[in-house]
Design a protein around this motif. Structure first.
Motif, PDB file in Angstrom:
ATOM      1  N   VAL A 146       1.229  11.185  15.546  1.00  0.00           N
ATOM      2  CA  VAL A 146       1.037  11.433  14.121  1.00  0.00           C
ATOM      3  C   VAL A 146       0.216  10.288  13.538  1.00  0.00           C
ATOM      4  O   VAL A 146       0.317   9.148  13.994  1.00  0.00           O
ATOM      5  CB  VAL A 146       2.395  11.597  13.378  1.00  0.00           C
ATOM      6  N   GLY A 147      -0.619  10.622  12.570  1.00  0.00           N
ATOM      7  CA  GLY A 147      -1.400   9.606  11.873  1.00  0.00           C
ATOM      8  C   GLY A 147      -1.345   9.873  10.383  1.00  0.00           C
ATOM      9  O   GLY A 147      -1.398  11.028   9.951  1.00  0.00           O
ATOM     10  N   TYR A 148      -1.184   8.831   9.629  1.00  0.00           N
ATOM     11  CA  TYR A 148      -1.096   8.944   8.168  1.00  0.00           C
ATOM     12  C   TYR A 148      -2.255   8.191   7.526  1.00  0.00           C
ATOM     13  O   TYR A 148      -2.695   7.162   8.053  1.00  0.00           O
ATOM     14  CB  TYR A 148       0.210   8.335   7.650  1.00  0.00           C
ATOM     15  N   VAL A 149      -2.705   8.695   6.395  1.00  0.00           N
ATOM     16  CA  VAL A 149      -3.666   7.973   5.570  1.00  0.00           C
ATOM     17  C   VAL A 149      -2.927   7.566   4.307  1.00  0.00           C
ATOM     18  O   VAL A 149      -2.322   8.399   3.629  1.00  0.00           O
ATOM     19  CB  VAL A 149      -4.889   8.841   5.212  1.00  0.00           C
ATOM     20  N   HIS A 196      -0.442  -8.817  -4.636  1.00  0.00           N
ATOM     21  CA  HIS A 196      -1.531  -8.349  -5.497  1.00  0.00           C
ATOM     22  C   HIS A 196      -1.708  -6.828  -5.445  1.00  0.00           C
ATOM     23  O   HIS A 196      -2.628  -6.298  -6.071  1.00  0.00           O
ATOM     24  CB  HIS A 196      -2.831  -9.072  -5.129  1.00  0.00           C
ATOM     25  N   ILE A 197      -0.820  -6.132  -4.716  1.00  0.00           N
ATOM     26  CA  ILE A 197      -0.831  -4.661  -4.739  1.00  0.00           C
ATOM     27  C   ILE A 197      -0.272  -4.223  -6.088  1.00  0.00           C
ATOM     28  O   ILE A 197       0.739  -4.740  -6.553  1.00  0.00           O
ATOM     29  CB  ILE A 197      -0.003  -4.075  -3.571  1.00  0.00           C
ATOM     30  N   VAL A 198      -0.963  -3.292  -6.721  1.00  0.00           N
ATOM     31  CA  VAL A 198      -0.541  -2.770  -8.026  1.00  0.00           C
ATOM     32  C   VAL A 198       0.004  -1.360  -7.800  1.00  0.00           C
ATOM     33  O   VAL A 198      -0.698  -0.493  -7.284  1.00  0.00           O
ATOM     34  CB  VAL A 198      -1.729  -2.747  -9.021  1.00  0.00           C
ATOM     35  N   GLY A 199       1.271  -1.141  -8.148  1.00  0.00           N
ATOM     36  CA  GLY A 199       1.876   0.173  -7.931  1.00  0.00           C
ATOM     37  C   GLY A 199       2.392   0.308  -6.512  1.00  0.00           C
ATOM     38  O   GLY A 199       2.764  -0.682  -5.867  1.00  0.00           O
ATOM     39  N   THR A 200       2.383   1.534  -6.024  1.00  0.00           N
ATOM     40  CA  THR A 200       2.958   1.810  -4.707  1.00  0.00           C
ATOM     41  C   THR A 200       1.888   2.206  -3.698  1.00  0.00           C
ATOM     42  O   THR A 200       0.765   2.553  -4.057  1.00  0.00           O
ATOM     43  CB  THR A 200       3.997   2.947  -4.794  1.00  0.00           C
ATOM     44  N   ILE A 201       2.274   2.143  -2.442  1.00  0.00           N
ATOM     45  CA  ILE A 201       1.440   2.602  -1.328  1.00  0.00           C
ATOM     46  C   ILE A 201       1.789   4.075  -1.129  1.00  0.00           C
ATOM     47  O   ILE A 201       2.954   4.417  -0.906  1.00  0.00           O
ATOM     48  CB  ILE A 201       1.738   1.780  -0.065  1.00  0.00           C
ATOM     49  N   ASP A 202       0.802   4.946  -1.251  1.00  0.00           N
ATOM     50  CA  ASP A 202       1.048   6.386  -1.203  1.00  0.00           C
ATOM     51  C   ASP A 202       0.439   7.021   0.041  1.00  0.00           C
ATOM     52  O   ASP A 202      -0.692   6.712   0.404  1.00  0.00           O
ATOM     53  CB  ASP A 202       0.447   7.066  -2.440  1.00  0.00           C
ATOM     54  N   VAL A 203       1.194   7.922   0.678  1.00  0.00           N
ATOM     55  CA  VAL A 203       0.662   8.712   1.788  1.00  0.00           C
ATOM     56  C   VAL A 203      -0.119   9.866   1.176  1.00  0.00           C
ATOM     57  O   VAL A 203       0.424  10.643   0.386  1.00  0.00           O
ATOM     58  CB  VAL A 203       1.796   9.243   2.691  1.00  0.00           C
ATOM     59  N   VAL A 204      -1.401   9.976   1.542  1.00  0.00           N
ATOM     60  CA  VAL A 204      -2.238  11.032   0.973  1.00  0.00           C
ATOM     61  C   VAL A 204      -2.647  12.093   2.002  1.00  0.00           C
ATOM     62  O   VAL A 204      -3.064  13.187   1.625  1.00  0.00           O
ATOM     63  CB  VAL A 204      -3.501  10.460   0.282  1.00  0.00           C
ATOM     64  N   ARG A 205      -2.505  11.773   3.291  1.00  0.00           N
ATOM     65  CA  ARG A 205      -2.797  12.756   4.350  1.00  0.00           C
ATOM     66  C   ARG A 205      -1.942  12.479   5.574  1.00  0.00           C
ATOM     67  O   ARG A 205      -1.565  11.342   5.826  1.00  0.00           O
ATOM     68  CB  ARG A 205      -4.280  12.700   4.761  1.00  0.00           C
ATOM     69  N   GLU A 206      -1.732  13.534   6.325  1.00  0.00           N
ATOM     70  CA  GLU A 206      -0.947  13.423   7.566  1.00  0.00           C
ATOM     71  C   GLU A 206      -1.601  14.300   8.618  1.00  0.00           C
ATOM     72  O   GLU A 206      -1.968  15.437   8.333  1.00  0.00           O
ATOM     73  CB  GLU A 206       0.494  13.896   7.291  1.00  0.00           C
ATOM     74  N   PHE A 207      -1.743  13.775   9.809  1.00  0.00           N
ATOM     75  CA  PHE A 207      -2.323  14.525  10.933  1.00  0.00           C
ATOM     76  C   PHE A 207      -1.368  14.490  12.104  1.00  0.00           C
ATOM     77  O   PHE A 207      -0.751  13.474  12.377  1.00  0.00           O
ATOM     78  CB  PHE A 207      -3.677  13.895  11.367  1.00  0.00           C
ATOM     79  N   ARG A 208      -1.251  15.633  12.806  1.00  0.00           N
ATOM     80  CA  ARG A 208      -0.379  15.716  13.983  1.00  0.00           C
ATOM     81  C   ARG A 208      -1.131  16.332  15.139  1.00  0.00           C
ATOM     82  O   ARG A 208      -2.057  17.040  14.964  1.00  0.00           O
ATOM     83  CB  ARG A 208       0.874  16.539  13.679  1.00  0.00           C
TER      84      ARG A 208
END
Length: 116
Positions: A62-65, A104-116
């Motif tokens: 699996v790979g996430y963006v 220095h990250i503003v907000g959250t880290i979001d998963v926007v895509r997923e590949f399997r």
């Protein structure tokens, strides 16, 4: 009060690293392993997609963006590196600076895509 200017970055990631990001409340990247002296966020989604799909999926199934915002003023210390073609752009953050980078990250880290 002025609004902080941010830069959008992407990071392709596998399930182990993503689990650590989730454990942080989606707020920070985990420390690098000894064999990972550099943290590589990338500057465009297309490049992140290619890595997640073509590298992370074969390596771990699996790979996430992910997408996240970082204070632009802070990022000026890291020159943009061209790692291949015109759109293959990334930042090289030394592992020992990752804790500071995370602040220095503003907000959250979001998963926007997923590949399997």
């Amino acid at each position: 009060m002025s609004k902080t200017t941010t830069t959008t970055l992407w990071r392709p990631t596998g399930p182990e690293e993503l689990a650590l990001v989730e454990a942080s409340g989606w707020r920070e990247w985990p420390p690098r392993l000894p064999e990972q002296p550099i943290f590589y966020p990338v500057l465009n989604e297309d490049y992140a997609i290619r890595i997640a799909r073509d590298w992370n999926v074969p390596a771990s199934g699996v790979g996430y963006v992910t997408r996240f915002e970082v204070e632009s003023d802070f990022l000026t210390r890291y020159p943009v590196r061209q790692a291949g073609g015109e759109t293959i752009l990334e930042l090289w953050v030394p592992a020992e600076e990752l804790d500071e980078f995370n602040t220095h990250i503003v907000g959250t880290i979001d998963v926007v895509r997923e590949f399997r």
